[in-house]
Design a protein around this motif. Structure first.
Motif, PDB file in Angstrom:
ATOM      1  N   TRP A  76      13.723 -14.162  32.946  1.00  0.00           N
ATOM      2  CA  TRP A  76      13.960 -13.689  34.113  1.00  0.00           C
ATOM      3  C   TRP A  76      15.390 -14.529  35.170  1.00  0.00           C
ATOM      4  CZ3 TRP A  76      13.151 -17.000  38.561  1.00  0.00           C
ATOM      5  CH2 TRP A  76      13.797 -15.603  40.191  1.00  0.00           C
ATOM      6  N   THR A 135      17.429 -11.294  36.468  1.00  0.00           N
ATOM      7  CA  THR A 135      17.614 -11.342  37.671  1.00  0.00           C
ATOM      8  C   THR A 135      18.971 -11.803  38.119  1.00  0.00           C
ATOM      9  OG1 THR A 135      16.826 -13.150  37.765  1.00  0.00           O
ATOM     10  CG2 THR A 135      15.493 -11.562  38.991  1.00  0.00           C
ATOM     11  N   ASN A 138      22.443  -8.878  37.006  1.00  0.00           N
ATOM     12  CA  ASN A 138      22.184  -7.805  38.140  1.00  0.00           C
ATOM     13  C   ASN A 138      22.981  -7.396  38.927  1.00  0.00           C
ATOM     14  OD1 ASN A 138      20.425  -6.159  36.942  1.00  0.00           O
ATOM     15  ND2 ASN A 138      18.856  -7.622  38.688  1.00  0.00           N
ATOM     16  N   THR A 142      11.134  -2.123  33.677  1.00  0.00           N
ATOM     17  CA  THR A 142      11.199  -1.030  34.803  1.00  0.00           C
ATOM     18  C   THR A 142      10.543   0.095  35.308  1.00  0.00           C
ATOM     19  OG1 THR A 142      12.961  -2.557  34.674  1.00  0.00           O
ATOM     20  CG2 THR A 142      12.015  -1.260  36.734  1.00  0.00           C
ATOM     21  N   PRO A 145      10.420  -9.051  44.076  1.00  0.00           N
ATOM     22  CA  PRO A 145      10.364 -10.117  43.395  1.00  0.00           C
ATOM     23  C   PRO A 145       9.749 -10.300  42.303  1.00  0.00           C
ATOM     24  CG  PRO A 145      10.792 -11.416  45.789  1.00  0.00           C
ATOM     25  CD  PRO A 145      10.417 -10.040  45.927  1.00  0.00           C
ATOM     26  N   SER A 182      10.583  -8.004  38.775  1.00  0.00           N
ATOM     27  CA  SER A 182      11.276  -8.967  38.379  1.00  0.00           C
ATOM     28  C   SER A 182      10.155  -9.810  37.183  1.00  0.00           C
ATOM     29  CB  SER A 182      12.817  -9.586  38.826  1.00  0.00           C
ATOM     30  OG  SER A 182      11.902 -10.008  39.496  1.00  0.00           O
ATOM     31  N   THR A 216       9.914  -9.612  33.656  1.00  0.00           N
ATOM     32  CA  THR A 216      10.027 -10.622  32.766  1.00  0.00           C
ATOM     33  C   THR A 216       8.782 -10.717  32.263  1.00  0.00           C
ATOM     34  OG1 THR A 216      11.505 -11.736  33.704  1.00  0.00           O
ATOM     35  CG2 THR A 216      10.716 -13.009  32.672  1.00  0.00           C
TER      36      THR A 216
END
Length: 716
Positions: free
Chosen positions: A334, A338, A341, A481, A491, A494, A498
């Motif tokens: 995770w 995040t 990116n 995704t 949030p 993500s 994950t």
């Protein structure tokens, strides 16, 4: 793999002497010790930036060399592989033993952990049987003090008959006394009288039968008692090394071998065969270490490691061990997902800005379009993709991985998974190499050196590519995704991505175990070996050192290899997309040829072609797919995942296509960098080819089954 200047590392040292213009008066110092005793910290603090790292020529073991000055003398410090023993059951042990025996170091420094002196003394006792020029560095004295452990260093020195120095290597000032003792020993300023290990009478009688002829043959080159022990034991690799060292075959020395045969007969009459002889030697060393430790180590607080035990009660338990491991895996991924990116976007913007300037330069030079296409749109754009996609997640993942390593958690992972790997007839250490493969499969392959058994090492190497590396994460994350986490936003997206990615990783572990078992029952038959698994104490990680080591030793090293391999493929991709035959590009011709087969496994010709062209670097698979669908002639990037999903769906993608692309990304041939590493580690084209074909065949079979089952049940 016999003894040569190269295999012992002498050749390496000779090269360093020439490079640094050192004089014959410089002293060579061997630095040895168990793993996890702070040996690298001692090495780093003594040598500073004056270091050189590479492989022992002829052997797949990394060594580090550096130099430092003391009292107007220069010392070449050679960091030999960390090992628990010198009895040569692994390549690391063989390299360490051979350098101490035949590298002629002026001093051998053995670093031990003050918090577990008894276990570490086993290596010390083996070393002083080989050479008298030994200095014992009892490291981590500060940690021992915090745990209420006191060591009488003066008494320890008297018992061992060698200089003993207490250090806290993290504090450079504490190494002054160590440098002083190295100076005294290497310049013969003190008389050394290392303790003599007294074995039971039958073994001593057997040794005495061989010592006299050895004195004539070896003179002062090697310790006669130790060589006698190894002759009786019949250590073939060592005997071959000794023969090459003295330029004389020991087995052809008839008088000597007659004495050896007499000694073996003497022992056999007492019921001591070769295996029992080795057990008695080891038992004596262990018992001696226990006796010495009992006399010099004083523990004020018997519950000094209670905190570690409480943690291990949960982290290594059957109930909580695996769930905790998966939870940590989730957190690491995770943070990587995040956190990568924004820097990835910044890198991409910067590199493509440079591309625009290069284009302006080529226009100003009035260069032909094909040269601009090859060098800028082909090679540079491919390199820009690899760097911008690969570097940020690696720069996050590797420090996190190194952090867990410094904390002491990675051996706990091996402990938790050992039972599963044992059922697959392999070794629990494979769990550690598998973890390294998450960052880069090439790094995971190199990590397989820690596995002693050649059979189990091969299994770990062949199956390492079943672990998705850093280069495959962008493909997996993008597909998850777009097709599976798209109905979440913010949030939650993500987090859900994950969770799915963690599930994919767990599936890859299951596949690794399954394929390992198949290999161990077919072409690599054998029973799982036992191995010593040390659970080191939990330690506060050194953040600065973690960042430097992970970035320079892992991230930039792996990135450099990928860049070297990816550069030429950029030229090939651009050429295939821009050279036309019958008004159709070569890339399209190839995709049309592959399409019938690709449809059977849930893909299409362009996707399969992208995986083939992505052999140098997995990061460029998705850009090639985009380029192929858009017929742009060069790799392009869309502004958002929504645009990419629209493009993919318009070209026939369904949820099944997405699943099959994920599965094939998870299980297909390793990249070029990994293949080169496999060839280097195994020194075999055969095993490199098997490592290439096995995951590819597995991915094809799995995708075929998923596709056909989905069609049969009308799921698409």
């Amino acid at each position: 793999m016999g003894l040569t200047n190269k295999s012992t590392g002498i050749g390496v040292l000779d090269n360093e002497i020439k490079i640094n213009k050192l004089t014959p008066d410089d002293k060579i110092i061997a630095l040895g010790g168990n793993p996890n005793v702070g040996k690298s910290t001692v090495f780093n603090n003594l040598t500073g930036l004056n270091q050189h790292t590479g492989n022992w020529p002829g052997k797949t073991v990394v060594n580090a060399q550096g130099d430092y000055s003391y009292k107007n003398n220069n010392y070449i410090l050679v960091d030999i592989p960390g090992t628990y023993s010198l009895m040569s059951s692994s390549v690391e042990e063989e390299v360490a033993r051979d350098f101490i025996c035949f590298g002629n170091p002026d001093t051998t420094v053995i670093v031990v952990d003050a918090t577990c002196l008894e276990r570490n003394l086993n290596l010390v006792l083996q070393t002083i049987e080989i050479t008298s020029k030994v200095v014992l560095c009892v490291n981590l004295m500060d940690e021992a003090k915090r745990k209420g452990i006191e060591i009488n260093l003066t008494k320890l020195s008297k018992k061992l008959g060698i200089p003993v120095v207490g250090t806290s290597a993290i504090k450079s000032k504490s190494l002054g006394e160590l440098m002083e003792e190295i100076y005294k020993v290497s310049h013969n300023k003190i008389t050394l009288n290392p303790m003599k290990i007294e074995y039971e009478k039958m073994i001593e009688d057997a040794i005495n039968k061989i010592v006299e002829p050895l004195k004539v043959l070896f003179q002062d080159k090697l310790d006669h008692r130790w060589v006698a022990l190894k002759l009786i034991e019949g250590d073939k690799s060592l005997l071959k090394s000794i023969s090459e060292y003295i330029n004389c075959s020991l087995t052809e020395e008839k008088k000597l071998m007659e004495k050896v045969d007499d000694a073996r007969v003497l022992l056999k009459d007492e019921g001591i065969d070769a295996e029992k002889f080795r057990d008695k030697i080891v038992s004596k060393l262990v018992k001696t270490a226990e006796e010495i430790s009992r006399d010099v180590v004083f523990i004020k607080n018997n519950n000094y490691n209670s905190f570690d035990r409480k943690l291990d009660k949960y982290l290594t338990s059957k109930k909580f061990g695996i769930p905790t491991m998966i939870a940590l895996l989730f957190v690491v991924f995770w943070i990587t997902i995040t956190g990568a990116n924004m820097p990835s976007q910044i890198l991409s913007d910067g590199l493509f800005y440079i591309e625009d300037k290069l284009t302006d330069l080529f226009v100003w030079l009035d260069a032909p379009n094909w040269i601009h296409g090859l060098l800028v749109l082909g090679m540079f754009r491919t390199l820009a993709w690899v760097v911008s996609v690969m570097l940020p997640p690696m720069a996050i993942f590797f420090p996190l991985f190194t952090l867990l390593e410094d904390l002491g958690y990675l051996p706990r992972i091996a402990f938790n998974l050992d039972n599963y790997f044992k059922k697959a007839c392999t070794c629990g250490k494979q769990a550690l190499t598998m973890c390294m493969g998450f960052g880069c499969n090439a790094a995971g392959i190199i990590g397989c050196r820690i596995i002693d058994s050649p059979r189990e090492r091969l299994i770990a190497i062949i199956t390492n590519s079943f672990t998705p590396c850093n280069g495959r994460f962008p493909t997996l994350i993008a597909i998850i995704t777009m097709f599976f986490a798209g109905f979440f936003s913010g949030p939650l997206q993500s987090v859900f991505s994950t969770l799915i990615l963690t599930g994919v990783i767990v599936f890859s572990v299951i596949m690794t175990l399954s394929i390992s078992r198949i290999l161990s029952k077919t072409i690599l038959k054998g029973i799982p070996s036992n191995f010593t698994l040390e659970l080191p104490p939990y330690r506060k990680p050194k953040i600065g050192e973690v960042i430097v080591r992970s970035i320079f030793d892992r991230t930039l090293f792996v990135l450099g290899r990928a860049v070297v391999v990816a550069a030429p493929v950029g030229l090939i991709i651009w050429s295939m997309a821009n050279i036309y035959v019958d008004n159709i590009s070569i890339l399209t011709h190839c995709a049309n040829f592959l399409n019938p087969f690709a449809k059977l496994i849930g893909l299409d010709g362009y996707i399969l072609m992208a995986f083939i062209l992505g052999f140098p670097a997995n990061e460029i698979v998705v850009p090639i797919i985009i380029m192929s669908y858009m017929a742009t002639g060069s790799m392009v990037e869309l502004d958002s995942l929504d645009q990419l999903r629209t493009l993919l769906v318009s070209n026939g993608w369904t949820w099944l296509t997405a699943v099959c692309v994920m599965l094939f990304s998870l299980m297909h041939w390793p990249c070029a960098t990994t293949c080169l590493t496999i060839k280097k580690e195994t020194l075999s084209f055969k095993w490199t080819l098997i490592s290439f074909l096995l995951p590819a065949a597995t991915g094809i079979v799995i995708c075929f089954i998923v596709t056909q089952v989905s069609k049969i049940f009308g799921l698409i």
